[in-house]
Design an enzyme around this catalytic site. Sequence first.
Site, PDB file in Angstrom:
ATOM      1  N   LYS A 492      -6.447   3.805  15.237  1.00  0.00           N
ATOM      2  CA  LYS A 492      -7.715   3.733  15.955  1.00  0.00           C
ATOM      3  C   LYS A 492      -8.830   3.412  14.972  1.00  0.00           C
ATOM      4  O   LYS A 492      -8.663   3.595  13.758  1.00  0.00           O
ATOM      5  CB  LYS A 492      -7.979   5.060  16.669  1.00  0.00           C
ATOM      6  N   TYR A 717     -38.149   0.881  -0.949  1.00  0.00           N
ATOM      7  CA  TYR A 717     -39.046   1.303   0.127  1.00  0.00           C
ATOM      8  C   TYR A 717     -39.631   2.684  -0.137  1.00  0.00           C
ATOM      9  O   TYR A 717     -38.950   3.550  -0.689  1.00  0.00           O
ATOM     10  CB  TYR A 717     -38.272   1.353   1.456  1.00  0.00           C
TER      11      TYR A 717
END
Length: 823
Positions: A492, A717
């Site tokens: 999965k 940033y």
Amino acid sequence: MLAQLSFDQVAELTGAKPLGKKFDFLITQISIDSRQVIHPEQTLFVALRGAKADGATFIAQLIEEGIQAFLVHPDLEIPKEWAEKAAFFPVNDTREALQKLAAFQRSQFSKPLVGITGSNGKTIIKEWLGQVLSQSYAVAKSPKSYNSQVGVPLSIFGIQPYHQVAILEAGISRVGEMDALKGMIQPNLGIFTNIGSAHEEGFSSQEEKILEKLKLFEETQLLIYCRDHSNLSTILETQISEEKRISWSLAPGADFSVSYKNQEGKTRIILLKNDLSTFTFLVPFSDKASLENVTHVIVAALVLGQELQAIQEGLEHLKPVDMRLTLKPGVNDSLIIDDTYNNDLAGLRVALEFMSQQRPKKSKILILSDLLQQGTPEKVYAEVAELIDSYHLDQILGVGKEVVRLQNFFPDKSKVFDNTEELLKELDPEQFQNDLILITGARSFAFERVVNRLQQRIHGTTLEINLNALTHNFNFYKRQLRPGTKVMVMVKAFAYGGGAAEIANHIQTMGADYLAVAFSDEGVALRKQGIRLPIMVLNPVEESFDLIREYALEPVVFSLDFFKKIGQYAQNHQTQLSIHLDLDTGMHRLGFEAKHISALKPLLKEFPELRIASFYTHLVGADEEIHHDFSISQLNLFQEMKSQIEAELDYKPLVHALNSAGIVRFPDYQMDMVRLGIGLYGVEVTGKFDSSLRPVSTLKTTISQIKDLPPGATVGYSRKGVLPNGGKIGTLAIGYADGYDRRFSQGKGYVLIHGKKAPVIGNVCMDMTMVDLSEIPEVREGDEAIIYGEQISLKELADRIGTIPYELLTNISTRVKRVYYLD
Ligand SMILES: *Cc1c(COP(=O)(O)O)cnc(C)c1O
């Protein structure tokens, strides 16, 4: 193979009492793999029983293909139609019998045989010694790192009468294993590389490990070792008599005193022998590990009496070895197998075998250079021709003067070129479309350029998946299981980020029994890519019923309502569907609770179109000791619930409960099957067997730019990265959109560059991350940065930001290219 074997010889060597039809031809090949049979009429097939599928299951098909000789286990039932067509040699242990055949073949080889063992460097020393010796002799050597109980016999069967020297490596992982290898290898000359300090599962101490490895050399005439590894040499010198020992050392007093002089990236190696003769060689590298390895090579070549000139010529062409066989995404959905480091037939065989295990593609194309080996080209190329034939290639592009010999054996559309430039002139990537392309050539042909032309552009970040490590981990879990317990592998979430199709394909060839995915779409994708194993879908929805039917997927059913819906669907379409029942014993996610069982019973009768393939439950805390009692109560409740449902059925569905952690913690509850997830990918979440698993994935990126910043500069940033004293930073080509968690910002995370830590500075950006390079003066733009892998464990990284390895693995964006390799 060195000696052909008659019917009577096979019986005598293996001690078997043959059954079935006697044959009067001679055996020239021994095979353990049903896909690798080249001359069925002269092959002895050995049916091994291992973690992989039982070789015996292929017998019917192999008889069909014309094989008439089988080494089998005594409990195999041999039907009359088989006995009429083939001979069967029953033995108690087919692997042991395979080893006896190998020992016999070895005894037929009268030329020198070099045996190599130790913790590190075996494969590199074998390869390099092979390259150096092949300046003067026809050399046989084990392909890749074939050094195990089965790899060694296969390597020995590869030795041919025309070979003048053979080099074999021996690798062991527990006490008692060396005896069998020693019996087969019987080295004349030995090399003991070094000994690692890491604790290994199969040994109680380092001394035990050394003593076990030394067994290989009990009857060796001469043994080469480096005295500077004192832990090794102290023990070695008590076990091996002086006249057999050949020591080298950077200090005086050894048989060879060695010194290294660095000259602009190259190194001059000076050896002073104890009779005062000196030897000087130049090698094209200067790192410590390579120098140690190459010194072993030089001493071995000198001991074997190779001419100095030839040794030097061999050394000049050595390159740091990359033994990896790599699977890369190619142009137009093609898949490339990169084997640009390969120089012999044995390697070609391994690469073709790897190719044959890949998912089916439109056509199989081989790009092949001359093989660089001395000896009789007629014989070598006759074998290549056989390989080409038996692996059903569709097209071959040959490069070099020698491959021309093969032209008659090439399929239509094939071509030959004088050199790599000529090939590149004609090579148009657009001519390939959904093909499987094996690119294999000797170093000197520089086939990297061909790979470059045909591979998909890979942006700076790649996730490398080590398929051998995956095999290792799969086998680790297999060893925890009773024979016959099935394994469902959880693929999965893109196989925990590793790439579902390739991983599913690999474990399909390893003999997994079942796959599980989260959604129907994932199952459909696997089917489209040629995966044939049964696939369970954990979270199916009504809208996907058509797909489930069309692609033979097996949905989990977790409620009465859903049972009715899918039952109705099956009835309307007059079709049979296999389903799995999820029983909720404490997870409280999906699944039937105990109170639903009475209502479920009549439904089982009402919808006989639904076949219950299995019952399962999921443990909520199998990884942690504190939940032990709760886990046991879950397991008991599960068994009670499943018995109640089972009583309504006239067949027995599979029963399973354990995930990776459960397998190691609750061996008594294996039932019919287990569900292996994170452990396969290299993380042992209980912490009990950490050192038994190998890390599977390495996430890497590159440094796009380096800057020197003045004191007080800030980075990124919000000015979160501060350099009060200035410093050097690098910008990496990875960001949170690639799956590099933003929580690694501001020093929480670090990467490895040249083996040194570079902490994250400032905030992780969407596609880029800045790291502090102040402590790594030698760094350059374009260098590699390791996010995680062998040296940075996923667990450690996950802990740093308060999450679990599962999340780190599955977060890697699909835009990061996955590359698969065998090491
Ligand atoms: C994911 C999953 C597993 C595998 O768990 P691991 O901890 O990765 O071994 C097993 N069973 C179910 C139902 C799952 O969803």
